[in-house]
Structure formats: structure tokens, C-alpha cells
Design a protein around this motif. Structure first.
Motif, PDB file in Angstrom:
ATOM      1  N   GLY A 139      32.064  38.754  35.012  1.00 21.43           N
ATOM      2  CA  GLY A 139      30.870  38.375  35.750  1.00 21.43           C
ATOM      3  C   GLY A 139      30.829  36.891  36.020  1.00 21.43           C
ATOM      4  N   PHE A 140      29.759  36.481  36.693  1.00 24.46           N
ATOM      5  CA  PHE A 140      29.527  35.061  36.930  1.00 24.46           C
ATOM      6  C   PHE A 140      28.030  34.812  37.050  1.00 24.46           C
ATOM      7  CE2 PHE A 140      29.728  36.794  41.233  1.00 24.46           C
ATOM      8  CZ  PHE A 140      28.687  36.140  41.892  1.00 24.46           C
ATOM      9  N   ARG A 141      27.648  33.572  36.760  1.00 27.39           N
ATOM     10  CA  ARG A 141      26.271  33.139  36.977  1.00 27.39           C
ATOM     11  C   ARG A 141      26.277  31.667  37.367  1.00 27.39           C
ATOM     12  NH1 ARG A 141      24.567  34.231  31.031  1.00 27.39           N
ATOM     13  NH2 ARG A 141      25.839  32.688  30.000  1.00 27.39           N
ATOM     14  N   PRO A 142      25.261  31.253  38.127  1.00 30.72           N
ATOM     15  CA  PRO A 142      25.186  29.846  38.533  1.00 30.72           C
ATOM     16  C   PRO A 142      25.057  28.924  37.322  1.00 30.72           C
ATOM     17  CG  PRO A 142      23.664  31.199  39.812  1.00 30.72           C
ATOM     18  CD  PRO A 142      24.200  32.059  38.705  1.00 30.72           C
ATOM     19  N   THR A 143      25.538  27.697  37.484  1.00 27.92           N
ATOM     20  CA  THR A 143      25.396  26.664  36.451  1.00 27.92           C
ATOM     21  C   THR A 143      24.367  25.644  36.927  1.00 27.92           C
ATOM     22  OG1 THR A 143      27.067  25.183  37.362  1.00 27.92           O
ATOM     23  CG2 THR A 143      27.853  26.932  35.871  1.00 27.92           C
ATOM     24  N   SER A 144      24.195  24.584  36.172  1.00 28.94           N
ATOM     25  CA  SER A 144      23.273  23.523  36.566  1.00 28.94           C
ATOM     26  C   SER A 144      23.796  22.723  37.756  1.00 28.94           C
ATOM     27  CB  SER A 144      22.991  22.593  35.385  1.00 28.94           C
ATOM     28  OG  SER A 144      24.198  22.011  34.940  1.00 28.94           O
ATOM     29  N   LEU A 145      25.085  22.817  38.037  1.00 30.39           N
ATOM     30  CA  LEU A 145      25.644  22.188  39.237  1.00 30.39           C
ATOM     31  C   LEU A 145      25.439  23.156  40.394  1.00 30.39           C
ATOM     32  CD1 LEU A 145      28.981  20.754  37.795  1.00 30.39           C
ATOM     33  CD2 LEU A 145      26.843  19.538  38.217  1.00 30.39           C
ATOM     34  N   PRO A 146      24.804  22.748  41.474  1.00 26.13           N
ATOM     35  CA  PRO A 146      24.400  23.686  42.523  1.00 26.13           C
ATOM     36  C   PRO A 146      25.521  24.489  43.166  1.00 26.13           C
ATOM     37  CG  PRO A 146      23.597  21.462  42.997  1.00 26.13           C
ATOM     38  CD  PRO A 146      24.387  21.389  41.743  1.00 26.13           C
ATOM     39  N   ALA A 147      26.712  23.954  43.257  1.00 21.20           N
ATOM     40  CA  ALA A 147      27.790  24.662  43.950  1.00 21.20           C
ATOM     41  C   ALA A 147      28.710  25.417  43.003  1.00 21.20           C
ATOM     42  CB  ALA A 147      28.612  23.672  44.779  1.00 21.20           C
ATOM     43  N   ARG A 148      28.435  25.390  41.694  1.00 23.10           N
ATOM     44  CA  ARG A 148      29.359  25.940  40.688  1.00 23.10           C
ATOM     45  C   ARG A 148      28.775  27.151  39.980  1.00 23.10           C
ATOM     46  NH1 ARG A 148      31.705  22.248  35.822  1.00 23.10           N
ATOM     47  NH2 ARG A 148      33.072  21.513  37.478  1.00 23.10           N
ATOM     48  N   VAL A 149      29.658  28.119  39.720  1.00 23.81           N
ATOM     49  CA  VAL A 149      29.305  29.248  38.861  1.00 23.81           C
ATOM     50  C   VAL A 149      30.223  29.251  37.645  1.00 23.81           C
ATOM     51  CG1 VAL A 149      28.454  30.688  40.748  1.00 23.81           C
ATOM     52  CG2 VAL A 149      30.813  30.934  39.980  1.00 23.81           C
ATOM     53  N   GLU A 150      29.722  29.852  36.589  1.00 24.85           N
ATOM     54  CA  GLU A 150      30.511  30.062  35.370  1.00 24.85           C
ATOM     55  C   GLU A 150      31.003  31.501  35.371  1.00 24.85           C
ATOM     56  OE1 GLU A 150      29.976  29.941  30.506  1.00 24.85           O
ATOM     57  OE2 GLU A 150      28.194  29.899  31.786  1.00 24.85           O
ATOM     58  N   VAL A 151      32.292  31.688  35.152  1.00 21.83           N
ATOM     59  CA  VAL A 151      32.882  33.024  35.032  1.00 21.83           C
ATOM     60  C   VAL A 151      32.705  33.461  33.582  1.00 21.83           C
ATOM     61  CG1 VAL A 151      34.998  34.384  35.252  1.00 21.83           C
ATOM     62  CG2 VAL A 151      34.519  32.527  36.880  1.00 21.83           C
ATOM     63  N   LEU A 152      32.266  34.694  33.387  1.00 20.86           N
ATOM     64  CA  LEU A 152      31.884  35.192  32.061  1.00 20.86           C
ATOM     65  C   LEU A 152      32.553  36.512  31.703  1.00 20.86           C
ATOM     66  CD1 LEU A 152      28.087  34.937  32.775  1.00 20.86           C
ATOM     67  CD2 LEU A 152      29.336  33.376  31.287  1.00 20.86           C
ATOM     68  N   HIS A 153      32.827  36.688  30.440  1.00 20.23           N
ATOM     69  CA  HIS A 153      33.170  37.986  29.844  1.00 20.23           C
ATOM     70  C   HIS A 153      34.290  38.737  30.566  1.00 20.23           C
ATOM     71  CE1 HIS A 153      29.751  37.338  27.309  1.00 20.23           C
ATOM     72  NE2 HIS A 153      28.937  37.315  28.349  1.00 20.23           N
ATOM     73  N   VAL A 154      35.376  38.051  30.842  1.00 15.99           N
ATOM     74  CA  VAL A 154      36.510  38.720  31.471  1.00 15.99           C
ATOM     75  C   VAL A 154      37.257  39.470  30.367  1.00 15.99           C
ATOM     76  CG1 VAL A 154      38.623  38.432  32.820  1.00 15.99           C
ATOM     77  CG2 VAL A 154      36.663  36.909  33.211  1.00 15.99           C
ATOM     78  N   ARG A 155      37.275  40.782  30.468  1.00 13.55           N
ATOM     79  CA  ARG A 155      37.936  41.623  29.474  1.00 13.55           C
ATOM     80  C   ARG A 155      38.579  42.815  30.172  1.00 13.55           C
ATOM     81  NH1 ARG A 155      35.995  38.041  26.791  1.00 13.55           N
ATOM     82  NH2 ARG A 155      34.972  38.100  24.780  1.00 13.55           N
ATOM     83  N   VAL A 156      39.695  43.257  29.615  1.00 11.36           N
ATOM     84  CA  VAL A 156      40.353  44.482  30.066  1.00 11.36           C
ATOM     85  C   VAL A 156      40.696  45.292  28.824  1.00 11.36           C
ATOM     86  CG1 VAL A 156      42.385  45.438  31.236  1.00 11.36           C
ATOM     87  CG2 VAL A 156      41.257  43.407  32.174  1.00 11.36           C
ATOM     88  N   HIS A 157      40.509  46.588  28.911  1.00  9.33           N
ATOM     89  CA  HIS A 157      40.822  47.502  27.806  1.00  9.33           C
ATOM     90  C   HIS A 157      42.252  47.241  27.335  1.00  9.33           C
ATOM     91  CE1 HIS A 157      41.693  51.169  25.660  1.00  9.33           C
ATOM     92  NE2 HIS A 157      40.429  51.542  25.769  1.00  9.33           N
ATOM     93  N   PRO A 158      42.480  47.147  26.020  1.00 10.03           N
ATOM     94  CA  PRO A 158      43.825  46.834  25.504  1.00 10.03           C
ATOM     95  C   PRO A 158      44.930  47.777  25.960  1.00 10.03           C
ATOM     96  CG  PRO A 158      42.208  46.679  23.749  1.00 10.03           C
ATOM     97  CD  PRO A 158      41.497  47.250  24.947  1.00 10.03           C
TER      98      PRO A 158
END
Length: 177
Positions: A77-96
Motif C-alpha cells: 500500500g501507500f499513503r501520503p506523507t507530510s511532503l505534498p508530492a510524496r507517498v510512503e510505500v507500506l507493508h510490501v509482503r508476498v506469501h513465502p
């Protein structure tokens, strides 16, 4: 066949289980069962996964799952950060049992396309030196290391990456860090 789609409430127990699977070092393990035994609650170390509909989607981000044969096998996933043009990428996971088959790449493509389509110009993420496979994965996608952080209580170093997005669907490497 793998399908990437937006998260749904019924996906959460599988996501909670996936969030705490080993992801340090070489962690592909074909013996891990599909589907995963689900979890009854969000992991304490990832409180935003308790309700990604408010903590991620509700703040202008998005959260995707990869599904194979009716089972959730990946997430990002992703969500916006405090920098207006930037998002943080989150919780990248793949089944083992399904790692190194392109599922992570498909998830990151969805993240980057969703980010660019909302007008964001930059994706930001972190991983750690004790996850060299993840470091190579992000670098192979064009992410550029911009800084590192370490603390005495850690047995690893946090590594921060950035990737510039030119326009919806068009990714480029940043010109500087």
C-alpha cells in the motif's frame, strides 16, 4: 494466475497473518501452506493494519492485495506523507511459498500507478540491511538509496529509498538524493 485488487474487509485476517511472517534474509519457503492460517487480530507492531480503510485509504492512500486461486498471497500500500508530492510505500509482503514469481513486482506496479494517478511525484520506502533480497528488489525497480539510519539497539541499518514518478504510469530514476 495472480490478480491485484484493492483490499476488502474480509482480507484482513489473511493480511494480519502475512504481516508477521519471516521477511528477513532469504525467506522463500514453498512449504508454507496456502491459504495461511488466519489471525484474529492485527499485529501489535503494525497497528495501521487493524483498519487500513481509515489509516491508509482514509487519508488518501491505497492498499492492494494479490490474490491467487481465491487466496490472498501478497499485499502493498501507500499513503501520503507530510511532503505534498510524496507517498510512503507500506507493508510490501508476498506469501513465502510464492516469492520470486513476480507478485511483488505486480504489487509495486499497482502502488506506483495508483500514486502517479493521484498526482504524487515521488514514492518513498524503507527496508533494512538484514533484508538484502528486499534491497535488491527495490533497487531493481529503480529505487535509489537516499540515506541510512542506525541505532545502538538495532542489529541492522535502516535503508531509505526514493523513486521519482514523472506522470501517471511513467517512472524515472531521481536526479539526486
Amino acid at each position: 494466475m495472480v490478480t491485484v485488487r484493492v483490499v476488502e474487509p474480509e482480507d484482513l485476517p489473511a493480511l494480519w497473518a502475512m504481516a508477521v511472517l519471516p521477511h528477513v534474509g532469504a525467506t522463500a519457503d514453498p512449504s508454507v501452506p496456502i491459504p495461511l492460517p488466519t489471525s484474529c487480530s492485527a499485529p501489535e507492531e503494525f497497528p495501521d493494519l487493524a483498519d487500513p480503510f481509515s489509516t491508509i485509504l482514509g487519508v488518501g492512500g491505497d492498499f492492494f492485495v494479490a490474490e491467487a486461486d481465491g487466496h490472498v498471497v501478497g499485499m502493498a500500500g501507500f499513503r501520503p506523507t507530510s511532503l505534498p508530492a510524496r507517498v510512503e510505500v507500506l507493508h510490501v509482503r508476498v506469501h513465502p511459498a510464492l516469492r520470486r514469481r513476480g507478485i511483488g513486482r505486480e504489487l509495486m506496479t499497482a502502488v506506483e500507478a495508483g500514486t502517479a494517478s493521484r498526482g504524487f511525484k515521488e514514492t518513498w520506502l524503507d527496508t533494512a540491511t538484514n533484508m538484502p533480497v528486499a534491497m535488491s528488489f527495490y533497487e531493481g525497480l529503480g529505487y535509489i538509496e537516499v540515506s541510512r539510519e542506525t541505532r545502538p539497539e538495532w542489529h541492522w541499518t535502516l535503508v531509505y529509498y526514493v523513486k521519482q514518478l514523472q506522470a501517471a504510469g511513467s517512472m524515472t530514476r531521481p536526479s539526486g538524493g
